[in-house]
Design a protein around this motif. Structure first.
Motif, PDB file in Angstrom:
ATOM      1  N   GLU A  33       0.899  -1.307  -0.008  1.00 38.25           N
ATOM      2  CA  GLU A  33       0.098   0.116   0.018  1.00 38.25           C
ATOM      3  C   GLU A  33       0.868   1.415  -0.016  1.00 38.25           C
ATOM      4  OE1 GLU A  33       0.158  -1.193   4.584  1.00 38.25           O
ATOM      5  OE2 GLU A  33       0.419  -2.234   2.399  1.00 38.25           O
ATOM      6  N   ILE A  34       0.404   2.325  -0.513  1.00 33.57           N
ATOM      7  CA  ILE A  34       1.077   3.644  -0.558  1.00 33.57           C
ATOM      8  C   ILE A  34       0.928   4.601   0.487  1.00 33.57           C
ATOM      9  CG2 ILE A  34       1.527   5.691  -2.152  1.00 33.57           C
ATOM     10  CD1 ILE A  34       2.039   3.002  -3.566  1.00 33.57           C
ATOM     11  N   ALA A  82       5.777  -3.527  -5.409  1.00 28.02           N
ATOM     12  CA  ALA A  82       5.794  -1.986  -5.729  1.00 28.02           C
ATOM     13  C   ALA A  82       4.755  -1.572  -6.685  1.00 28.02           C
ATOM     14  CB  ALA A  82       7.180  -1.725  -6.382  1.00 28.02           C
ATOM     15  N   THR A  83       4.153  -2.442  -7.398  1.00 25.41           N
ATOM     16  CA  THR A  83       3.169  -1.971  -8.439  1.00 25.41           C
ATOM     17  C   THR A  83       1.763  -2.329  -7.849  1.00 25.41           C
ATOM     18  OG1 THR A  83       3.495  -3.888  -9.592  1.00 25.41           O
ATOM     19  CG2 THR A  83       4.852  -1.866  -9.899  1.00 25.41           C
ATOM     20  N   GLN A  84       1.371  -2.372  -6.769  1.00 21.55           N
ATOM     21  CA  GLN A  84       0.065  -2.629  -6.439  1.00 21.55           C
ATOM     22  C   GLN A  84      -0.999  -1.530  -6.955  1.00 21.55           C
ATOM     23  OE1 GLN A  84      -1.459  -5.374  -4.453  1.00 21.55           O
ATOM     24  NE2 GLN A  84       0.494  -6.127  -5.261  1.00 21.55           N
ATOM     25  N   PHE A  85      -0.495  -0.412  -7.340  1.00 21.74           N
ATOM     26  CA  PHE A  85      -1.560   0.581  -7.892  1.00 21.74           C
ATOM     27  C   PHE A  85      -2.077   0.040  -9.185  1.00 21.74           C
ATOM     28  CE2 PHE A  85       2.962   1.778  -8.829  1.00 21.74           C
ATOM     29  CZ  PHE A  85       2.934   1.509 -10.306  1.00 21.74           C
ATOM     30  N   TYR A  86      -1.412  -0.986 -10.133  1.00 22.79           N
ATOM     31  CA  TYR A  86      -2.157  -1.716 -11.221  1.00 22.79           C
ATOM     32  C   TYR A  86      -3.088  -2.550 -10.651  1.00 22.79           C
ATOM     33  CZ  TYR A  86       1.706  -0.087 -14.239  1.00 22.79           C
ATOM     34  OH  TYR A  86       2.427   0.888 -15.196  1.00 22.79           O
ATOM     35  N   ALA A  87      -3.100  -3.344  -9.440  1.00 23.09           N
ATOM     36  CA  ALA A  87      -3.824  -4.536  -9.261  1.00 23.09           C
ATOM     37  C   ALA A  87      -4.711  -3.752  -8.342  1.00 23.09           C
ATOM     38  CB  ALA A  87      -2.955  -5.731  -8.479  1.00 23.09           C
ATOM     39  N   SER A  88      -4.953  -3.132  -7.572  1.00 23.80           N
ATOM     40  CA  SER A  88      -6.072  -2.388  -6.616  1.00 23.80           C
ATOM     41  C   SER A  88      -6.396  -1.004  -6.861  1.00 23.80           C
ATOM     42  CB  SER A  88      -5.173  -2.636  -5.105  1.00 23.80           C
ATOM     43  OG  SER A  88      -6.110  -1.815  -4.096  1.00 23.80           O
ATOM     44  N   GLU A  90      -7.938   0.579  -4.829  1.00 27.13           N
ATOM     45  CA  GLU A  90      -7.529   1.555  -3.551  1.00 27.13           C
ATOM     46  C   GLU A  90      -6.085   1.796  -3.629  1.00 27.13           C
ATOM     47  OE1 GLU A  90      -7.740   0.732   1.209  1.00 27.13           O
ATOM     48  OE2 GLU A  90      -8.373  -0.828  -0.094  1.00 27.13           O
ATOM     49  N   VAL A  91      -5.529   0.987  -3.969  1.00 30.46           N
ATOM     50  CA  VAL A  91      -3.931   1.635  -4.034  1.00 30.46           C
ATOM     51  C   VAL A  91      -3.595   2.735  -4.927  1.00 30.46           C
ATOM     52  CG1 VAL A  91      -1.465   0.623  -4.271  1.00 30.46           C
ATOM     53  CG2 VAL A  91      -3.109  -0.618  -2.987  1.00 30.46           C
ATOM     54  N   CYS A  92      -4.362   2.318  -6.224  1.00 28.47           N
ATOM     55  CA  CYS A  92      -4.207   3.362  -7.237  1.00 28.47           C
ATOM     56  C   CYS A  92      -4.605   4.607  -6.649  1.00 28.47           C
ATOM     57  CB  CYS A  92      -5.122   2.864  -8.541  1.00 28.47           C
ATOM     58  SG  CYS A  92      -4.923   4.228  -9.737  1.00 28.47           S
ATOM     59  N   TYR A 152      -6.260   1.726 -16.909  1.00 25.25           N
ATOM     60  CA  TYR A 152      -6.970   2.121 -15.943  1.00 25.25           C
ATOM     61  C   TYR A 152      -5.934   3.093 -15.087  1.00 25.25           C
ATOM     62  CZ  TYR A 152      -9.509   2.586 -11.421  1.00 25.25           C
ATOM     63  OH  TYR A 152     -10.116   3.196 -10.517  1.00 25.25           O
ATOM     64  N   PHE A 153      -4.842   2.699 -14.714  1.00 20.28           N
ATOM     65  CA  PHE A 153      -3.927   3.461 -13.915  1.00 20.28           C
ATOM     66  C   PHE A 153      -3.721   4.738 -14.695  1.00 20.28           C
ATOM     67  CE2 PHE A 153       0.684   4.718 -13.184  1.00 20.28           C
ATOM     68  CZ  PHE A 153       0.849   4.764 -12.059  1.00 20.28           C
TER      69      PHE A 153
END
Length: 244
Positions: A33-34, A82-88, A90-92, A152-153
């Motif tokens: 998470e960020i 490090a790239t959860q912003f792609y998968a989630s 929420e993290v995005c 999406y990101f």
């Protein structure tokens, strides 16, 4: 390659990569998470931008660089982390709020020095999609994200820039053979990188720009008549952004 093209065509600019291939400055939690940007990163970035302004230097800022360095140097586990912003989603959103917003806030202070913001630099390099295959079809990268997740990101980044810096031209640099994958994202213009085994880096003297130049295929002259209505609308938007 991007800056060689820019300078060869008449730009005189410094290339800034706000987030490089190792996601510099981003603070992560236990599960990817960020949590935010480090204070050291923000201090260094702000100081760099102050120097840019004091020296009256133009900049071309690449906000998102493909993260191949993570999975080439550190492996799949590090890349997944490090790239959860792609998968989630929420993290995005965490990434937009806690990383992108402070970066854009700093860039606002030197908006008059920004030639353009490149929202993505070859982000299709991240794609390994079960339906469309691996963008690197030589198998060098055995993991990645779906094309839908990548887009999406990138759209989230686009929306953040449109809100915070609406008068700065938005672009991206890709190397995909199918640039239509970006057709639903609001760019002012797009660039495509070409690679070949015989590329040669010109000397510095060859790259010097003698005057500020805008490079575009949209036609910036007054009185341009284009039959296609959508193309005309984009052309006017692009022109107005650069004038502003």
């Amino acid at each position: 390659s991007d800056m060689i093209n820019i300078k060869a065509l008449g730009y005189n600019a410094v290339h800034i990569m706000a987030q490089g291939g190792m996601m510099e400055g981003v603070i992560y939690g236990e599960h990817g998470e960020i949590l935010g940007l480090s204070e050291d990163y923000k201090q260094n970035f702000r100081k760099f931008l102050q120097i840019i302004d004091e020296t009256e230097t133009n900049i071309a800022v690449f906000l998102q660089f493909h993260t191949t360095q993570i999975y080439e140097k550190l492996g799949k586990d590090a890349w997944d982390y490090a790239t959860q912003f792609y998968a989630s989603e929420e993290v995005c959103q965490q990434y937009m709020d806690l990383v992108m917003t402070p970066i854009l806030d700093m860039l606002k202070e030197v908006e008059h020095r920004i030639l353009f913001l490149s929202l993505g630099d070859e982000l299709e390099n991240e794609i390994n999609d079960s339906e469309i295959g691996n963008h690197f079809d030589n198998g060098r990268l055995m993991y990645g994200v779906t094309q839908e997740s990548m887009l999406y990101f990138l759209k989230a980044v686009t929306d953040a820039v449109k809100e915070d810096l609406p008068n700065v031209a938005r672009t991206n640099a890709g190397n995909s053979s199918d640039m239509t994958i970006y057709e639903n994202i609001d760019f002012d213009f797009q660039g495509r990188n070409y690679y070949n085994a015989n590329s040669r880096a010109p000397s510095i003297e060859e790259l010097k720009a003698t005057a500020p130049t805008i490079v575009t295929e949209f036609g910036l002259g007054d009185g341009v008549v284009v039959e296609d209505e959508v193309w005309t609308i984009k052309q006017v938007q692009f022109r107005d952004n650069f004038i502003t």
